[in-house]
Design a protein around this motif. Structure first.
Motif, PDB file in Angstrom:
ATOM      1  N   ARG A   1      -0.144   9.386   9.715  1.00 15.70           N
ATOM      2  CA  ARG A   1      -0.225   7.963   9.444  1.00 15.70           C
ATOM      3  C   ARG A   1       1.099   7.232   9.701  1.00 15.70           C
ATOM      4  NH1 ARG A   1      -2.679   9.095   3.625  1.00 15.70           N
ATOM      5  NH2 ARG A   1      -2.197  11.222   4.205  1.00 15.70           N
TER       6      ARG A   1
ATOM      7  N   ASP B   1      -7.190  -7.132  15.530  1.00 11.95           N
ATOM      8  CA  ASP B   1      -7.145  -6.076  14.521  1.00 11.95           C
ATOM      9  C   ASP B   1      -8.360  -6.219  13.610  1.00 11.95           C
ATOM     10  OD1 ASP B   1      -4.485  -4.954  12.239  1.00 11.95           O
ATOM     11  OD2 ASP B   1      -6.543  -4.290  12.489  1.00 11.95           O
TER      12      ASP B   1
ATOM     13  N   GLY C   1      -8.571   3.009  13.159  1.00 12.25           N
ATOM     14  CA  GLY C   1      -7.506   2.935  12.172  1.00 12.25           C
ATOM     15  C   GLY C   1      -7.943   3.573  10.866  1.00 12.25           C
ATOM     16  N   HIS C   2      -7.095   4.149  10.143  1.00 14.55           N
ATOM     17  CA  HIS C   2      -5.681   4.306  10.302  1.00 14.55           C
ATOM     18  C   HIS C   2      -5.281   5.746  10.602  1.00 14.55           C
ATOM     19  CE1 HIS C   2      -6.760   5.176   6.111  1.00 14.55           C
ATOM     20  NE2 HIS C   2      -5.745   5.988   6.092  1.00 14.55           N
ATOM     21  N   GLN C   3      -6.258   6.666  10.610  1.00 13.85           N
ATOM     22  CA  GLN C   3      -5.840   8.048  10.788  1.00 13.85           C
ATOM     23  C   GLN C   3      -6.805   8.871  11.657  1.00 13.85           C
ATOM     24  OE1 GLN C   3      -5.462   9.909   6.942  1.00 13.85           O
ATOM     25  NE2 GLN C   3      -7.490   9.315   6.266  1.00 13.85           N
TER      26      GLN C   3
ATOM     27  N   SER D   1      -5.893  -1.524  12.258  1.00 14.06           N
ATOM     28  CA  SER D   1      -4.620  -0.920  11.867  1.00 14.06           C
ATOM     29  C   SER D   1      -4.643  -0.279  10.488  1.00 14.06           C
ATOM     30  CB  SER D   1      -3.513  -1.974  11.888  1.00 14.06           C
ATOM     31  OG  SER D   1      -3.770  -2.980  10.910  1.00 14.06           O
ATOM     32  N   GLY D   2      -5.333  -0.945   9.540  1.00 10.59           N
ATOM     33  CA  GLY D   2      -5.178  -0.515   8.160  1.00 10.59           C
ATOM     34  C   GLY D   2      -4.047  -1.236   7.455  1.00 10.59           C
TER      35      GLY D   2
ATOM     36  N   PHE E   1      -0.776   0.382   6.624  1.00  8.61           N
ATOM     37  CA  PHE E   1      -0.450   1.071   7.881  1.00  8.61           C
ATOM     38  C   PHE E   1      -0.230   0.050   8.984  1.00  8.61           C
ATOM     39  CE2 PHE E   1      -1.329   4.878   5.749  1.00  8.61           C
ATOM     40  CZ  PHE E   1      -2.455   4.657   4.969  1.00  8.61           C
TER      41      PHE E   1
ATOM     42  N   MET F   1      -1.512   2.448  16.530  1.00 12.34           N
ATOM     43  CA  MET F   1      -2.917   2.325  16.920  1.00 12.34           C
ATOM     44  C   MET F   1      -3.054   1.595  18.259  1.00 12.34           C
ATOM     45  SD  MET F   1      -4.821   3.772  14.552  1.00 12.34           S
ATOM     46  CE  MET F   1      -3.592   5.046  14.487  1.00 12.34           C
TER      47      MET F   1
END
Lengths: 263, 249
Positions: A197, B5, B182-184, B207-208, B212, B217
């Motif tokens: 992250r 986003d 997003g995000h991981q 993006s988050g 984050f 991203m």
């Protein structure tokens, strides 16, 4: 033509103006992620503009230490000068530590030691031959850490001040303070930014608290996207010089003359 | 190629780490740096039990003051008659010009399909894209929702990079399910593999924020081995299409 590293990232253009060293990659397959061939990994390095990647063996970590190091040696020999290796040493198999050091430390493609706590803290005496070996052979040590728990890695680093110790996954779970505290008290401790992250403002905070010279970059390939991981630095609101340090200049210094980056 | 986003929380919340931004004024330069033109915003506090009507008022105010922000309403299935009904939320949403919604259920209640069925039904009927987080909904929850509401435009955000073992079978079963990466969702070649398997039209950039940052991203998409057209869809085109297809009438 991009001028700044941010512009390279925004354009998705391969970096070509600086040495880029991925200090935290892997070779092999892991059950919960998609597989990636070595050719695909190197192709991705070309796509992003990564000159060198330093890998450790997944199979060594997950099953057989010695076979893992053997497999890694065979793999990186296919890309001399692009791929380097970590000797994986495990306190879960302490009887193999000195033997693995003896087998690989004279191979110039192996430039460091990788350790993983696997239920045994780094301060456990079973790890001692690894640290002595690092000191005797001048090998940096990369250790898996997580969530602010360095499992004694900083304590050990303080006992071997001439050895570069690199704590992986710095800031994981947003526990950045523990990593900063450890690095502030341990001059030979470096922080590896490899982590899935991108917590907002964490990288600039590391730079502000420690200086960019204490940070190194890695991708955790094949687990993570090299593009996503490098973009954490390319897009970070820090200076151009700081980005260059993090992406490769620091690694060149930490690994001494062991890594050569071809233009 | 406007980058939008799709996964952006905004506003203060109680347990905020001081490193994290929360105001529009902080977000705009960050968006500029990352090349993000607009952001679909929800009130960040709702992820931590914040009151949804307040969050909705906040995002409407922000969007009015800063046209680069697009308001998304948070919907909630209140238990008590004195609180907002789903119809009330949707009426306010329409009046505010909002065309996307988030659902942040009480932790553990994501599995209770019958608690939220009115929300799913109304969003399906009105073609409102409904965003949910993988932190609140498990794979089985998602399968039940999509089976019961096959035309619901559900957008899953926050999936983990190891999620493919359930995510791929789920996406094969449900054609209207989308993924916001997003995000991981950051495994190696994740975007290329997903696009190849499912089509770029089911993938959205997000993006988050505020937790984050957008940069990695955006970079992940820009470096991806995808066509320019696929990148445009992922980075903003798909969200624009979803918003345009909302049908309040």
């Amino acid at each position: 033509m991009p001028e700044t590293l941010l512009e390279y990232g925004r354009a998705g253009r391969a970096l070509d103006s600086l040495p880029v060293i991925d200090i935290h990659g892997h070779y092999g397959a892991i059950a919960h992620c998609a597989t990636l061939s070595l050719e695909e990994q190197v192709a991705m390095m070309d796509r992003v503009g990564i000159n060198v990647a330093i890998l450790s063996s997944i199979s060594g970590l997950k099953s057989d230490v010695r076979a893992g190091n053997d497999a890694l040696q065979a793999a990186i020999s296919r890309y001399p000068g692009r791929l380097y290796g970590y000797i994986y040493l495990s306190a879960n198999y302490p009887e193999f530590i000195e033997g693995e050091l003896a087998r690989f430390a004279d191979d110039p493609a192996f430039v460091g030691i990788k350790v993983y706590q696997n239920g045994i803290p780094f301060t456990d005496p079973r790890f001692d031959p690894a640290w002595r070996g690092a000191r005797e052979r001048g090998l940096p040590v990369l250790a898996h850490t997580w969530g602010g728990n360095l499992t004694g890695f900083d304590t050990v680093a303080a006992q071997y001040p001439e050895v570069p110790f690199i704590a992986a996954h710095a800031g994981s779970d947003f526990n950045y303070r523990a990593y900063i505290d450890a690095a502030q008290h341990t001059p030979n401790l470096y922080l590896d930014l490899t982590y899935s992250r991108e917590h907002t403002n964490m990288i600039p905070h590391f730079v502000a608290q420690l200086g960019a010279e204490r940070l190194v970059w890695g991708s955790d390939i094949p687990l993570f996207s090299m593009a996503q991981q490098i973009s954490k630095v390319l897009f970070a609101p820090i200076g151009e010089a700081e980005k260059r340090m993090i992406l490769g200049e620091n690694a060149m210094r930490v690994f001494g003359g062991r890594i050569r980056v071809r233009s | 190629m406007p980058i939008i986003d799709a996964y952006c929380g905004i506003g203060p919340w109680g347990a905020r780490d001081p490193l994290l931004p929360y105001t529009a004024e902080e977000y705009l330069p960050l968006m500029d740096a990352c090349g993000v033109e607009r952001a679909l915003i929800y009130g960040r506090a709702v992820a931590d039990y914040g009151w949804p009507p307040d969050a909705n008022t906040l995002v409407v105010e922000i969007a009015r003051a800063h046209p680069r922000f697009i308001p998304a309403f948070t919907l909630f299935a209140h238990a008590h008659a004195r609180e907002h009904t789903v119809v009330q939320y949707l009426d306010e949403m329409q009046a505010a010009g909002a065309r996307a919604a988030w659902l942040w259920p009480v932790p553990g209640s994501g599995s209770l399909l019958w608690v939220h069925e009115e929300i799913y039904a109304r969003c399906e009927e009105l073609r409102i894209p409904l965003f949910i987080s993988a932190l609140r909904f498990g794979p089985d929850d998602l399968d039940k929702i999509c089976t019961a509401f096959p035309r619901l435009r559900l957008v899953l955000a926050g999936a983990h990079y190891t999620a493919d073992h359930w995510l791929y079978p789920l996406f094969r079963r449900h054609a209207e399910l989308r993924l916001c990466y997003g995000h991981q969702y950051v495994s190696s070649q994740a975007l290329e593999r997903f696009t190849h398997e499912f089509d770029a039209r089911r993938l959205l950039f997000g993006s988050g924020l505020p937790d984050f940052s957008p940069g990695s991203m955006v970079g992940m998409a820009q470096y991806a081995k995808l066509t320019d057209e696929e990148k445009e869809l992922i980075l903003g085109g798909n969200l624009e299409t979803l918003l345009a297809e909302v049908c309040y009438a």
